[in-house]
Scaffold this motif. Structure first.
Motif, mmCIF file in Angstrom:
data_model
loop_
_atom_site.group_PDB
_atom_site.id
_atom_site.type_symbol
_atom_site.label_atom_id
_atom_site.label_comp_id
_atom_site.label_asym_id
_atom_site.label_seq_id
_atom_site.Cartn_x
_atom_site.Cartn_y
_atom_site.Cartn_z
ATOM 1 N N HIS A 18 -21.391 -11.875 116.230
ATOM 2 C CA HIS A 18 -22.108 -11.675 117.485
ATOM 3 C C HIS A 18 -23.480 -11.083 117.192
ATOM 4 N N HIS A 19 -24.499 -11.962 117.155
ATOM 5 C CA HIS A 19 -25.879 -11.525 116.917
ATOM 6 C C HIS A 19 -25.967 -10.673 115.651
ATOM 7 N N LEU A 20 -25.530 -11.227 114.525
ATOM 8 C CA LEU A 20 -25.413 -10.442 113.297
ATOM 9 C C LEU A 20 -26.723 -9.773 112.894
ATOM 10 N N TRP A 21 -27.792 -10.543 112.770
ATOM 11 C CA TRP A 21 -29.053 -9.985 112.272
ATOM 12 C C TRP A 21 -29.705 -9.066 113.302
ATOM 13 N N SER A 22 -29.815 -9.534 114.522
ATOM 14 C CA SER A 22 -30.439 -8.683 115.538
ATOM 15 C C SER A 22 -29.540 -7.499 115.868
ATOM 16 N N GLY A 23 -28.215 -7.697 115.851
ATOM 17 C CA GLY A 23 -27.296 -6.600 116.114
ATOM 18 C C GLY A 23 -27.351 -5.536 115.032
ATOM 19 N N SER A 24 -27.467 -5.969 113.777
ATOM 20 C CA SER A 24 -27.575 -5.009 112.673
ATOM 21 C C SER A 24 -28.885 -4.235 112.774
ATOM 22 N N MET A 25 -29.945 -4.944 113.125
ATOM 23 C CA MET A 25 -31.241 -4.279 113.305
ATOM 24 C C MET A 25 -31.161 -3.267 114.446
ATOM 25 N N TRP A 26 -30.556 -3.654 115.538
ATOM 26 C CA TRP A 26 -30.432 -2.767 116.700
ATOM 27 C C TRP A 26 -29.603 -1.523 116.368
ATOM 28 N N GLN A 42 -34.167 -6.184 123.645
ATOM 29 C CA GLN A 42 -35.530 -5.985 123.158
ATOM 30 C C GLN A 42 -35.665 -6.399 121.695
ATOM 31 N N VAL A 43 -34.609 -6.220 120.949
ATOM 32 C CA VAL A 43 -34.645 -6.509 119.520
ATOM 33 C C VAL A 43 -34.555 -8.005 119.243
ATOM 34 N N ARG A 44 -33.723 -8.695 119.969
ATOM 35 C CA ARG A 44 -33.401 -10.085 119.637
ATOM 36 C C ARG A 44 -34.605 -11.010 119.495
ATOM 37 N N PRO A 45 -35.584 -10.991 120.429
ATOM 38 C CA PRO A 45 -36.719 -11.911 120.260
ATOM 39 C C PRO A 45 -37.508 -11.683 118.970
ATOM 40 N N LEU A 46 -37.512 -10.463 118.477
ATOM 41 C CA LEU A 46 -38.268 -10.142 117.275
ATOM 42 C C LEU A 46 -37.525 -10.508 115.996
ATOM 43 N N MET A 47 -36.256 -10.878 116.145
ATOM 44 C CA MET A 47 -35.443 -11.214 114.979
ATOM 45 C C MET A 47 -35.107 -12.703 114.910
ATOM 46 N N GLN A 48 -35.834 -13.510 115.680
ATOM 47 C CA GLN A 48 -35.583 -14.947 115.664
ATOM 48 C C GLN A 48 -36.147 -15.610 114.412
ATOM 49 N N ARG A 49 -37.180 -15.003 113.835
ATOM 50 C CA ARG A 49 -37.799 -15.551 112.633
ATOM 51 C C ARG A 49 -38.065 -14.410 111.653
ATOM 52 N N GLY A 50 -38.607 -14.763 110.489
ATOM 53 C CA GLY A 50 -38.943 -13.757 109.503
ATOM 54 C C GLY A 50 -38.035 -13.744 108.286
ATOM 55 N N GLU A 74 -36.675 -6.128 103.994
ATOM 56 C CA GLU A 74 -36.975 -4.774 104.458
ATOM 57 C C GLU A 74 -38.376 -4.676 105.043
ATOM 58 N N ARG A 75 -39.308 -5.467 104.518
ATOM 59 C CA ARG A 75 -40.653 -5.487 105.120
ATOM 60 C C ARG A 75 -40.592 -6.046 106.532
ATOM 61 N N HIS A 76 -39.765 -7.058 106.722
ATOM 62 C CA HIS A 76 -39.589 -7.625 108.070
ATOM 63 C C HIS A 76 -38.932 -6.608 109.002
ATOM 64 N N PHE A 77 -37.891 -5.941 108.523
ATOM 65 C CA PHE A 77 -37.221 -4.927 109.335
ATOM 66 C C PHE A 77 -38.195 -3.799 109.702
ATOM 67 N N TYR A 78 -39.004 -3.386 108.745
ATOM 68 C CA TYR A 78 -39.969 -2.309 108.987
ATOM 69 C C TYR A 78 -40.969 -2.712 110.080
ATOM 70 N N GLN A 79 -41.521 -3.916 109.964
ATOM 71 C CA GLN A 79 -42.496 -4.374 110.958
ATOM 72 C C GLN A 79 -41.866 -4.479 112.340
ATOM 73 N N THR A 80 -40.620 -4.930 112.387
ATOM 74 C CA THR A 80 -39.919 -5.037 113.666
ATOM 75 C C THR A 80 -39.737 -3.668 114.301
#
Length: 235
Positions: A18-26, A42-50, A74-80
């Motif tokens: 269930h939304h693995l990447w965006s959920g982990s980021m959140w 709020q997180v999901r749109p920013l984790m669609q690419r990168g 990690e650079r992508h996670f940081y920018q997000t």
């Protein structure tokens, strides 16, 4: 014909998250006091690419070690995190902690028919080979989820340096699988799995998706795959 292999995608095909990447980021963001009010929406749109599979030409050969691969992410996670308003020190902590959630088996679920279908396909004379755009630790995750006994091999993009639908990744997978005479790609992504597989000379099956595609067969569930294979081979 004895030398035949099924190439299986992972996420969305054999397992669902269930939304693995965006959920982990959140989850990593909300661990920080500055991020407690941020929502998954709020997180999901920013984790669609990168991701490495979004790179030009789908070439991630410069990310040749797990350290380099995770450094890229990690650079992508940081920018997000910064985009969502976290201060730099908090964003740095978030960038390092997302991985912990991504590698938590609890967030992965096998489809009800995953193991039975893998077993049935083997009974029918097929070899099962995993072919996934994913992180370097995927082989360990596959083992933790109990999938390893049902697989004859695997090719992971982060370890190969190419990403689906790049034709070279499919060539690497064919080599890893011993150059099977018959190769069929099974996945849920019309571009990465279906278009990529067909461009590499494979027949393809789209699963779990009701979308337009050029797949040779479409199966709403994995349980329908054995019959689909029979039809594909009879053509």
């Amino acid at each position: 014909m004895d030398n035949k292999t099924l190439f299986w995608d992972f996420d969305g095909t054999l397992v669902y998250c269930h939304h693995l990447w965006s959920g982990s980021m959140w989850r990593a963001i909300t661990d920080e006091p500055a991020g407690e009010e941020i929502t998954l929406e709020q997180v999901r749109p920013l984790m669609q690419r990168g991701y490495p599979w979004d790179l030009p030409d789908l070439d991630s050969s410069h990310l040749s070690t797990p350290e380099k691969w995770w450094g890229f992410m990690e650079r992508h996670f940081y920018q997000t995190a910064c985009t969502l308003g976290l201060p730099h020190d908090a964003a740095e902590r978030v960038s390092r902690s997302v991985k912990r959630y991504l590698l938590t088996p609890h967030f992965y679920h096998l489809y009800p028919d995953t193991l039975s279908v893998l077993e049935e396909c083997r009974r029918l004379g097929w070899k099962n080979h995993l072919l996934s755009n994913n992180y370097p630790e995927l082989p360990a995750m596959v083992e933790k989820l109990g999938l390893l006994p049902y697989l004859d091999g695997m090719t992971v993009s982060a370890l190969a340096g190419k990403e689906k639908p790049h034709p070279q990744l499919f060539q690497i997978a064919r080599k890893d699988a011993g150059f099977p005479e018959v190769a069929i790609m099974i996945g849920d992504n019309p571009k990465a799995d279906v278009e990529g597989g067909q461009a590499a000379g494979m027949k393809t099956i789209l699963v779990h998706r009701d979308v337009e595609s050029q797949a040779d067969a479409v199966c709403p569930t994995l349980a329908e795959i054995p019959k689909a294979l029979e039809k594909i081979l009879s053509r």
